[in-house]
Motif scaffolding. Sequence first.
Motif, mmCIF file in Angstrom:
data_model
loop_
_atom_site.group_PDB
_atom_site.id
_atom_site.type_symbol
_atom_site.label_atom_id
_atom_site.label_comp_id
_atom_site.label_asym_id
_atom_site.label_seq_id
_atom_site.Cartn_x
_atom_site.Cartn_y
_atom_site.Cartn_z
ATOM 1 N N LYS A 188 0.844 -1.187 0.000
ATOM 2 C CA LYS A 188 0.000 0.000 0.000
ATOM 3 C C LYS A 188 0.879 1.236 0.000
ATOM 4 C CE LYS A 188 -4.003 2.084 2.281
ATOM 5 N NZ LYS A 188 -5.006 1.945 3.358
ATOM 6 N N ILE A 189 0.547 2.216 -0.847
ATOM 7 C CA ILE A 189 1.219 3.506 -0.873
ATOM 8 C C ILE A 189 0.127 4.566 -0.811
ATOM 9 C CG2 ILE A 189 2.823 5.030 -2.066
ATOM 10 C CD1 ILE A 189 3.803 2.676 -3.693
ATOM 11 N N GLY A 190 0.145 5.399 0.243
ATOM 12 C CA GLY A 190 -0.944 6.355 0.395
ATOM 13 C C GLY A 190 -2.252 5.598 0.475
ATOM 14 N N THR A 246 -4.658 -2.647 -7.339
ATOM 15 C CA THR A 246 -5.803 -3.411 -6.834
ATOM 16 C C THR A 246 -6.823 -2.526 -6.129
ATOM 17 O OG1 THR A 246 -4.525 -3.963 -4.840
ATOM 18 C CG2 THR A 246 -4.494 -5.561 -6.641
ATOM 19 N N ALA A 247 -6.411 -1.338 -5.700
ATOM 20 C CA ALA A 247 -7.337 -0.353 -5.140
ATOM 21 C C ALA A 247 -6.877 1.017 -5.604
ATOM 22 C CB ALA A 247 -7.383 -0.433 -3.612
ATOM 23 N N ALA A 248 -7.740 1.716 -6.323
ATOM 24 C CA ALA A 248 -7.373 2.978 -6.949
ATOM 25 C C ALA A 248 -7.256 4.108 -5.937
ATOM 26 C CB ALA A 248 -8.408 3.337 -8.014
ATOM 27 N N GLY A 249 -6.601 5.185 -6.357
ATOM 28 C CA GLY A 249 -6.463 6.347 -5.499
ATOM 29 C C GLY A 249 -5.318 7.218 -5.960
ATOM 30 N N THR A 250 -4.840 8.064 -5.051
ATOM 31 C CA THR A 250 -3.772 9.004 -5.356
ATOM 32 C C THR A 250 -2.584 8.772 -4.439
ATOM 33 O OG1 THR A 250 -5.360 10.675 -6.093
ATOM 34 C CG2 THR A 250 -3.172 11.457 -5.511
ATOM 35 N N ILE A 251 -1.380 8.874 -4.985
ATOM 36 C CA ILE A 251 -0.160 8.825 -4.187
ATOM 37 C C ILE A 251 0.592 10.128 -4.381
ATOM 38 C CG2 ILE A 251 0.035 6.312 -4.294
ATOM 39 C CD1 ILE A 251 2.183 6.645 -6.425
ATOM 40 N N SER A 252 1.401 10.477 -3.383
ATOM 41 C CA SER A 252 2.144 11.735 -3.427
ATOM 42 C C SER A 252 3.573 11.510 -2.982
ATOM 43 C CB SER A 252 1.488 12.779 -2.521
ATOM 44 O OG SER A 252 0.148 13.034 -2.911
ATOM 45 N N VAL A 253 4.462 12.403 -3.420
ATOM 46 C CA VAL A 253 5.850 12.365 -2.951
ATOM 47 C C VAL A 253 5.842 12.400 -1.428
ATOM 48 C CG1 VAL A 253 8.028 13.611 -2.895
ATOM 49 C CG2 VAL A 253 6.745 13.434 -5.045
ATOM 50 N N GLY A 254 6.603 11.488 -0.819
ATOM 51 C CA GLY A 254 6.672 11.419 0.637
ATOM 52 C C GLY A 254 5.824 10.330 1.254
#
Length: 261
Positions: A188-190, A246-254
């Motif tokens: 998981k990321i973000g 597998t689960a959509a969304g947004t990731i950000s630097v950090g």
Amino acid sequence: MGGERVESLELRTSAVVGDRQWAVRSIETGKIASAKRPRPYGQLLSWSAKTQADGGLVAVGPDGREYTVGSGELDVALTEALGESVRLVEVEKGREETYGSEWPEIPGTVLSNMEVDLTVAALTEKTSFVDASAVHIIVNQSMAHLASLLDGVKLGVERFRPNIVLDAHDDAGSGEFADLAWKDLDVKIGEVELRIGDATPRCVMTTVAQPGYEQAKRVLQVLAATARKEFDYGAFACFGTNAEVTAAGTISVGDTLTVTD
């Protein structure tokens, strides 16, 4: 073409939003033009693509001139630069696409000293012009280790064209290819969940000259000697990992990556 660095990225289950949604097509063959066939398409790496504030896309030529993506003017400029008739096309969901590739002599690998046509989006939905999976990840520590083996060859993310660049913890394999053994991991990321599949096979693209980087055949040679991996379809020099959303969304630097399985 060269890409751009962003502070955040939206991921859907089928693709990274905005990533590889357009490609150059040869009018004569119908195939997608890729720098994996360096002659003449390696020149595409001297072009770049960027997103404007209003969401529109432009392509930037080697001389700095900007062209609207999808315009006839851009098709003319690319045709002139490549010496053959081409046009920029937007992805058509579900359409089977292929590109030509040239493979130098890479001892111990299945594709060595040959030319072969490969399928676009070979391991994922046909909703973008990716090579294999929807997401490509590399780890800075693995890049530092590769640089130490190459003795002066300049490396950078541009040679590997990832969506995501990670900084690993010190106990995650510093001093080696920390991610080479990653396989079938849920992470998981973000707010985004990913399924890491396996290592990413590398090709001549990692060696081709582009702005800021000289031609460097040793990149692929060293990976073949130190980061070769066996797959069901043969052995490849590898660097980085492929993943699916597998689960959509947004990731950000950090944002932090955590293993969830």
